[in-house]
Design an enzyme around this catalytic site. Structure first.
Site, PDB file in Angstrom:
ATOM      1  N   HIS A   1      -4.514  -6.045 -11.552  1.00 20.01           N
ATOM      2  CA  HIS A   1      -3.933  -7.038 -10.655  1.00 20.01           C
ATOM      3  C   HIS A   1      -3.494  -8.291 -11.413  1.00 20.01           C
ATOM      4  O   HIS A   1      -2.651  -9.050 -10.931  1.00 20.01           O
ATOM      5  CB  HIS A   1      -4.940  -7.420  -9.563  1.00 20.01           C
TER       6      HIS A   1
ATOM      7  N   GLU B   1       0.822  -1.216   0.000  1.00 19.38           N
ATOM      8  CA  GLU B   1       0.000   0.000   0.000  1.00 19.38           C
ATOM      9  C   GLU B   1       0.852   1.261   0.000  1.00 19.38           C
ATOM     10  O   GLU B   1       0.578   2.214  -0.730  1.00 19.38           O
ATOM     11  CB  GLU B   1      -0.959  -0.005   1.195  1.00 19.38           C
TER      12      GLU B   1
END
Length: 532
Positions: free
Chosen positions: A434, A347
């Protein structure tokens, strides 16, 4: 950019090159292959991987001063680069290599309007000679008129869209909401201001998942407050960790404790998620500083913050650049928070990408954005060297999102997850980011460890190549130096896989020299994933 340059251009860029800059990196940039540079002596080394040494980024005020100085010369730089009279440059970052080479990253405006996809990086010698320019677009920035012909929603921003094809006048609208899995949505939509046609859209909330929330017994940097303590890390830019208490907005409550002993290593205790988030942020900060010579996500010595216990049974985590913060859900059972080392690293690294190349979160650049977070999150996990969660090239192997004990993603053979791409094809950019990230993840694994079967930290891997070739790895430490150098100095918002190969080739040349085994390994690894 031609290697010949006028005296005027050299003088205009010399001021940028002469600055003292924080965030000094190894080696020196080259527009074309050249002999390895010796580089300047450094007072501290950030890596023992064989690259030229780099000075640690421990004076964020110098970086601020460097950006301010570069901005004061931006108009001369724009003129020297041959930009149009209505274009202006806005400095976003300045990085100085050990040999004095300076990489200055700019955003552009046209007639006062932001140019989306117009970012560029200049690479100059210590003496101010322009070596090359890396541009997100080669198109000339110009539009017939800055007066729209269609109406748009209130609050839309008028911009120049240069992300694909000929630049056009456009509107940028931000649509907020909730994605299918409960993640907040902040979708940016670019609309042609003349025809009303949608030109591009991307999701600004960047998501990812990590490992087990447990890292064993860890040391936390906390701050005394009144008669107790709070999760504020005074050693790392003042990073704070908050409890949202299942809320989905705001910051919630700063996590506090009476005796400075936090959590009990189970999901039944609310502090445990905060412990792992706080520790993961600390390890990511330390990895950036130790391995990359970078102080904090933006390189300015300022911390982001973490929010835990987001929503109800939320099975994800996300980075939001608008709040400069990481947010973590508690998992399907509300007891398996996604707050471990590699998810924190993942993140925070979305923030790093936003502060450097600003890779667009769509298409191939979106896959590279996601892969960067996987690559650096994995590197943080190895860096922390936790006996409870040894470093590996698996993503999400302990959180059991699939319900069968399998990882969410595999770096050695990404297709094992059922959706990710092992190799590049013309269709990769159409995949979810992703899944398109698999190509870069596979490249990084091959560059680090090589192809074929092997066991690392007790995990078995068997990485194939698209052409059946054998790739010999150069080690993860060198691989991550090359990736970061490429990200921070050579990638732009529109970088695709072909451009990523070029960027990493330049980075490897800067760090290890022409004809080096490292550069040869970069080429072999890209060929191994069919990026040629």
């Amino acid at each position: 950019m031609t290697p010949h340059m006028t005296t005027r251009r050299s003088a205009a860029l010399a001021a940028v090159a002469a600055m003292v800059v924080v965030g000094v990196q190894s080696g020196a940039a080259t527009a074309a292959p050249a002999d390895a540079h010796d580089g300047a002596s450094a007072t501290r080394t950030t890596s023992t991987s064989g690259a030229k040494t780099a000075i640690g980024a421990d004076t964020a005020s110098e970086r601020t001063a460097a950006i301010k100085s570069a901005q004061s010369d931006a108009s001369s730089a724009a003129d020297s680069l041959g930009l149009g009279s209505q274009e202006k440059l806005v400095v976003r970052d300045v990085i100085k290599d050990a040999d004095g080479t300076v990489h200055t990253r700019y955003e552009r405006t046209y007639a006062g309007l932001p140019v989306l996809g117009g970012d560029l990086v200049t690479h100059t010698t210590a003496g101010g000679k322009l070596k090359s320019v890396t541009k997100a677009t080669s198109a000339r920035i110009s539009v017939p008129s800055t007066t729209p012909k269609v109406k748009t929603a209130a609050g839309a921003r008028k911009v120049i869209w240069a992300g694909s094809g000929k630049p056009v006048l456009a509107f940028e609208t931000v649509r907020t909401g909730v994605q299918k899995d409960g993640t907040p949505s902040r979708r940016h939509v670019i609309t042609d201001a003349v025809t009303g046609r949608t030109l591009h859209s991307y999701e600004a909330i960047e998501t990812g998942v990590g490992n087990s929330q447990y890292s064993g017994k860890v040391t936390l940097s906390t701050t005394a407050s009144g008669s107790g303590f709070e999760l504020t890390d005074g050693d790392r830019g003042g990073h704070k960790t908050y409890d949202l208490n299942q809320g989905e907005s705001g910051t919630g409550s700063l996590v506090t404790d009476d005796d400075d002993t936090w959590g009990n290593s189970t999901g039944n205790d609310r502090q445990t998620a905060a412990v792992d988030a706080h520790y993961g942020a600390a390890m990511t900060w330390d990895f950036y500083k130790s391995a990359l010579g970078r102080e904090g996500i933006a390189g300015d010595g300022k911390a982001a913050y973490s929010r835990v216990h987001y929503g109800n049974a939320y099975v994800n985590a996300f980075w939001d650049d608008s709040c400069f913060c990481m947010t973590y859900g508690d998992g399907a059972d509300n007891k398996s928070a996604l707050t471990s080392l590699d998810v924190a690293g993942h993140e925070m690294s979305h923030g790093l990408t936003a502060a450097t190349a600003k890779l667009d979160y769509a298409g191939e650049s979106g896959g590279l954005n996601e892969a960067t977070s996987d690559i650096l999150g994995t590197s943080v996990e190895f860096f922390a060297d936790s006996s409870s969660d040894a470093g590996d090239y698996l993503i999400g192997e302990k959180i059991d999102i699939n319900g069968d004990g399998t990882p969410l993603r595999y770096m050695d053979k990404p297709s094992k997850d059922g959706g990710s791409a092992d190799y590049w094809s013309a269709r990769v950019g159409d995949l979810d980011v992703h899944y398109s990230s698999g190509v870069a993840n596979h490249f990084f694994y091959l560059l680090s460890e090589g192809s074929g079967a092997k066991t690392i930290n007790g995990v078995d891997y068997d990485s194939p190549t698209a052409d059946g070739s054998t790739v010999t790895g150069i080690g993860r430490d060198k691989a991550v130096q090359i990736w970061y150098k490429a990200l921070s100095a050579y990638m732009t918002s529109s970088t695709d896989y072909a451009a990523a190969r070029t960027a990493t080739e330049k980075a490897a040349t800067d760090l290890y020299g022409v004809g080096s085994p490292e550069l040869a390994a970069v080429d072999a690894a890209w060929s191994g994933v069919n990026v040629k």
